[in-house]
Motif scaffolding. Structure first.
Motif, PDB file in Angstrom:
ATOM      1  N   THR A 283      65.053  77.436  74.297  1.00 29.01           N
ATOM      2  CA  THR A 283      64.514  78.856  75.046  1.00 29.01           C
ATOM      3  C   THR A 283      65.652  79.820  74.386  1.00 29.01           C
ATOM      4  O   THR A 283      66.508  80.431  75.355  1.00 29.01           O
ATOM      5  CB  THR A 283      64.528  78.821  76.484  1.00 29.01           C
ATOM      6  N   ARG A 290      61.617  88.356  71.680  1.00 25.98           N
ATOM      7  CA  ARG A 290      60.169  88.164  71.434  1.00 25.98           C
ATOM      8  C   ARG A 290      59.697  88.637  72.939  1.00 25.98           C
ATOM      9  O   ARG A 290      60.043  87.973  73.944  1.00 25.98           O
ATOM     10  CB  ARG A 290      59.784  86.839  71.342  1.00 25.98           C
ATOM     11  N   PHE A 297      59.556  89.940  79.291  1.00 26.06           N
ATOM     12  CA  PHE A 297      58.552  90.788  79.945  1.00 26.06           C
ATOM     13  C   PHE A 297      58.989  90.906  81.588  1.00 26.06           C
ATOM     14  O   PHE A 297      58.535  91.802  82.198  1.00 26.06           O
ATOM     15  CB  PHE A 297      57.220  90.130  79.957  1.00 26.06           C
ATOM     16  N   PHE A 323      68.447  77.868  78.672  1.00 29.88           N
ATOM     17  CA  PHE A 323      68.663  79.199  77.894  1.00 29.88           C
ATOM     18  C   PHE A 323      69.534  79.403  77.040  1.00 29.88           C
ATOM     19  O   PHE A 323      70.717  78.976  77.290  1.00 29.88           O
ATOM     20  CB  PHE A 323      68.589  80.356  79.016  1.00 29.88           C
ATOM     21  N   ILE A 391      53.634  76.122  89.232  1.00 28.40           N
ATOM     22  CA  ILE A 391      53.678  76.201  87.867  1.00 28.40           C
ATOM     23  C   ILE A 391      52.158  75.608  87.226  1.00 28.40           C
ATOM     24  O   ILE A 391      51.900  74.961  87.659  1.00 28.40           O
ATOM     25  CB  ILE A 391      55.008  75.344  87.200  1.00 28.40           C
TER      26      ILE A 391
HETATM   27  O1  LIG Z   1      62.485  75.900  74.059  1.00 34.57           O
HETATM   28  C1  LIG Z   1      61.438  76.076  73.283  1.00 34.57           C
HETATM   29  O2  LIG Z   1      61.303  75.330  72.611  1.00 34.57           O
HETATM   30  C2  LIG Z   1      60.601  77.027  73.749  1.00 34.57           C
HETATM   31  O3  LIG Z   1      61.146  78.185  74.398  1.00 34.57           O
HETATM   32  C3  LIG Z   1      60.516  78.901  74.922  1.00 34.57           C
HETATM   33  O4  LIG Z   1      59.461  78.554  75.624  1.00 34.57           O
HETATM   34  P1  LIG Z   1      59.817  78.550  77.378  1.00 34.57           P
HETATM   35  O5  LIG Z   1      60.994  77.878  77.564  1.00 34.57           O
HETATM   36  O6  LIG Z   1      58.581  78.451  78.018  1.00 34.57           O
HETATM   37  O7  LIG Z   1      60.254  80.114  77.513  1.00 34.57           O
HETATM   38  P2  LIG Z   1      59.379  81.414  78.671  1.00 34.57           P
HETATM   39  O8  LIG Z   1      58.175  81.268  77.878  1.00 34.57           O
HETATM   40  O9  LIG Z   1      60.387  82.414  78.415  1.00 34.57           O
HETATM   41  O10 LIG Z   1      59.478  80.614  80.061  1.00 34.57           O
HETATM   42  C4  LIG Z   1      61.052  80.735  80.408  1.00 34.57           C
HETATM   43  C5  LIG Z   1      60.723  80.098  81.994  1.00 34.57           C
HETATM   44  O11 LIG Z   1      60.295  80.840  82.667  1.00 34.57           O
HETATM   45  C6  LIG Z   1      59.050  80.457  83.337  1.00 34.57           C
HETATM   46  N1  LIG Z   1      58.006  81.474  83.648  1.00 34.57           N
HETATM   47  C7  LIG Z   1      57.362  82.106  82.401  1.00 34.57           C
HETATM   48  C8  LIG Z   1      56.354  83.052  82.765  1.00 34.57           C
HETATM   49  C9  LIG Z   1      56.073  83.619  84.079  1.00 34.57           C
HETATM   50  O12 LIG Z   1      55.302  84.492  84.182  1.00 34.57           O
HETATM   51  N2  LIG Z   1      56.698  82.874  85.095  1.00 34.57           N
HETATM   52  C10 LIG Z   1      57.830  81.934  85.048  1.00 34.57           C
HETATM   53  O13 LIG Z   1      58.366  81.737  86.177  1.00 34.57           O
HETATM   54  C11 LIG Z   1      58.552  79.531  82.647  1.00 34.57           C
HETATM   55  O14 LIG Z   1      58.045  78.481  83.408  1.00 34.57           O
HETATM   56  C12 LIG Z   1      59.789  78.863  82.002  1.00 34.57           C
HETATM   57  O15 LIG Z   1      60.332  78.009  82.889  1.00 34.57           O
HETATM   58  C13 LIG Z   1      59.460  79.794  73.785  1.00 34.57           C
HETATM   59  O16 LIG Z   1      58.510  80.605  74.155  1.00 34.57           O
HETATM   60  C14 LIG Z   1      58.975  78.642  72.938  1.00 34.57           C
HETATM   61  O17 LIG Z   1      58.432  79.313  71.734  1.00 34.57           O
HETATM   62  C15 LIG Z   1      60.139  77.952  72.512  1.00 34.57           C
HETATM   63  O18 LIG Z   1      59.573  76.894  71.548  1.00 34.57           O
END
Ligand SMILES: O=C(O)[C@H]1O[C@H](OP(=O)(O)OP(=O)(O)OC[C@H]2O[C@@H](n3ccc(=O)[nH]c3=O)[C@H](O)[C@@H]2O)[C@H](O)[C@@H](O)[C@@H]1O
Length: 442
Positions: A283, A290, A297, A323, A391
């Motif tokens: 992350t 992005r 967002f 992160f 989730i």
């Molecule tokens: O570690 C990785 O390899 C991945 O990290 C991110 O994926 P993700 O960790 O899901 O990142 P986000 O989409 O920014 O989500 C971060 C956190 O926020 C949470 N989230 C997301 C969206 C939302 O509306 N609300 C919410 O609580 C998600 O469940 C997650 O725990 C990237 O988007 C992927 O391309 C990458 O490969």
């Protein structure tokens, strides 16, 4: 959500498709009549044809610069504005390192978030870089163009091309003898895979194979470092995630394509002697990030006073991410390039065993998403409108946590940026970028 550009848009004819704009008939008939009534002009035309024929008879055989240029122009996924006739000169110049010991690196996904940071860091220390990016519209292309402008200023030449364009890759790799390829082009995002599954296969599987094919066929095979993902750990519940843990239970198609990439990489290493290093990013966030990622967002929506959805597990279990700040990841990428050993193959033939590595590049410090929102509220000085939601079953996993012992030991990787410090830099960039320029975030 906007759709991706069609894959074969490079096959569009040069002639405008809208009727009435292209009017060749009047001109050609007129010219033909003039030709018939001007014997001198006819003589000159015949002489010109003879001259052209003589030129081709006495030209050197194929494989020349001009032959390469012809095929690149006609078969590549290019924007006609971006790829000009001078591409070879520009690519050679841009790929030239400052010193003899410097690298010459092809960075795919160069106008992407991590691609831009890595390209600039390499250029700054004296390596030569050529970037490649298809500038698709998965998210705001304005942001990608702004990153490209940064790269232009840093002296990094970026092609607009798709990694599936085998002819372009072959020509590029034949023209510039890259010592390394930093492969960051990918269809990213965990949740979008449910909306557009094929885009993941197109970029992360087909595109990767296309790149590996071009690299393995090269006379001087480059060393390859590429972006895998923490998502390959999928439903693995043993934490922190170690490279030795199982990765055969992906929770999203995105993760499945990254896992497939790791297996494909192994095959090319085994059969063709390509030196390949996969980096599992956790992350990654930061300036120029992005817009499809939550921290990005959330920032936009908090500022707009719009409700944000925060996910939680069963019985309000915490959802957390390891992160990782982009500058830390960039250091890991550079260290992976620096320690990569030579590929052993040549022109598609293996000459001996080659290096094959996989590393976690995380922060080793998972932070709950609610805490991320707290930090953003503090930095933005705006209270978020929060909605807690279970989730969704769309590929998200509850928790990620990297064990980085291997990367620390072998790459000297040592992340130093905590989430608060990193978000502070992101928010500063965000406010400057979207504030002063009045751009709207995706
Ligand atoms: O570690 C990785 O390899 C991945 O990290 C991110 O994926 P993700 O960790 O899901 O990142 P986000 O989409 O920014 O989500 C971060 C956190 O926020 C949470 N989230 C997301 C969206 C939302 O509306 N609300 C919410 O609580 C998600 O469940 C997650 O725990 C990237 O988007 C992927 O391309 C990458 O490969």
């Amino acid at each position: 959500m906007t759709q991706l550009k069609p894959i074969f848009s490079h096959l569009d004819p040069i002639i405008p498709s809208s009727p009435g704009k292209f009017k060749p008939d009047k001109f050609s008939v007129y010219s033909f009549h003039r030709l018939r009534f001007h014997p001198r002009l006819a003589l000159w035309s015949i002489l010109s044809v003879i001259f052209i024929l003589l030129f081709f008879c006495f030209s050197p055989p194929d494989g020349t610069a001009s032959a390469k240029r012809r095929s690149l122009r006609t078969t590549s996924y290019t924007s006609r504005e971006r790829l000009d006739g001078n591409w070879e000169v520009k690519a050679r110049k841009s790929s030239r390192p400052r010193s003899k010991t410097g690298f010459s690196v092809l960075v795919t996904g160069a106008a992407g978030f991590i691609g831009t940071h890595v390209s600039i860091a390499l250029k700054r220390r004296g390596d030569g870089i050529v970037g490649l990016d298809n500038f698709n519209n998965y998210y705001d292309t304005g942001l990608k163009n702004a990153r490209k402008a940064l790269l232009d200023r840093a002296g990094v030449y970026v092609f607009e091309a798709d990694i599936n364009d085998a002819v372009l890759l072959r020509n590029l790799i034949e023209t510039v003898h890259f010592t390394h390829v930093m492969h960051l082009a990918a269809q990213a995002g965990v949740r979008y895979a449910m909306q557009n599954p094929n885009s993941y296969i197109h970029s992360n599987v087909n595109g990767f194979v296309s790149l590996l094919e071009a690299c393995k066929n090269a006379t001087l095979q480059p060393r390859i470092v590429w972006a895998s993902s923490s998502s390959v750990y999928g439903l693995n519940s043993k934490v922190p995630f170690s490279e030795k843990d199982r990765t055969d239970q992906p929770a999203s198609l995105y993760a499945a394509t990254k896992k497939a990439g790791e297996e494909i990489a192994h095959t090319y290493n085994h059969i063709y002697g390509l030196s390949i290093t996969g980096l599992r990013f956790f992350t990654v966030y930061g300036p120029w990030g992005r817009p499809d990622m939550a921290y990005f967002f959330f920032t936009k929506d908090i500022l707009k006073g719009k409700e944000i959805k925060i996910f939680e597990g069963a019985d309000h279990a915490t959802v957390a991410r390891d992160f990782t700040y982009v500058d830390d990841v960039v250091k890991g990428c550079l260290a992976a390039l620096d320690t990569a050993k030579k590929s052993t193959g040549n022109g598609g033939k293996k000459k001996g065993a080659a290096q094959f590595r996989i590393y976690n590049l995380g922060n080793t410090s998972p932070v709950p998403v609610v805490k991320l929102v707290d930090i953003l509220e503090k930095l933005l000085k705006v209270k978020a409108k929060k909605k807690m939601l279970p989730i969704p079953r769309n590929g998200d996993v509850l928790y990620t946590h990297a064990n980085i012992s291997l990367a620390r030991e072998e790459l000297g990787y040592k992340p130093t940026t905590d989430l608060e410090t990193g978000l502070k830099k992101f928010v500063k960039w965000y406010l400057r970028y979207y504030g002063s320029k009045k751009k709207s975030a995706w």
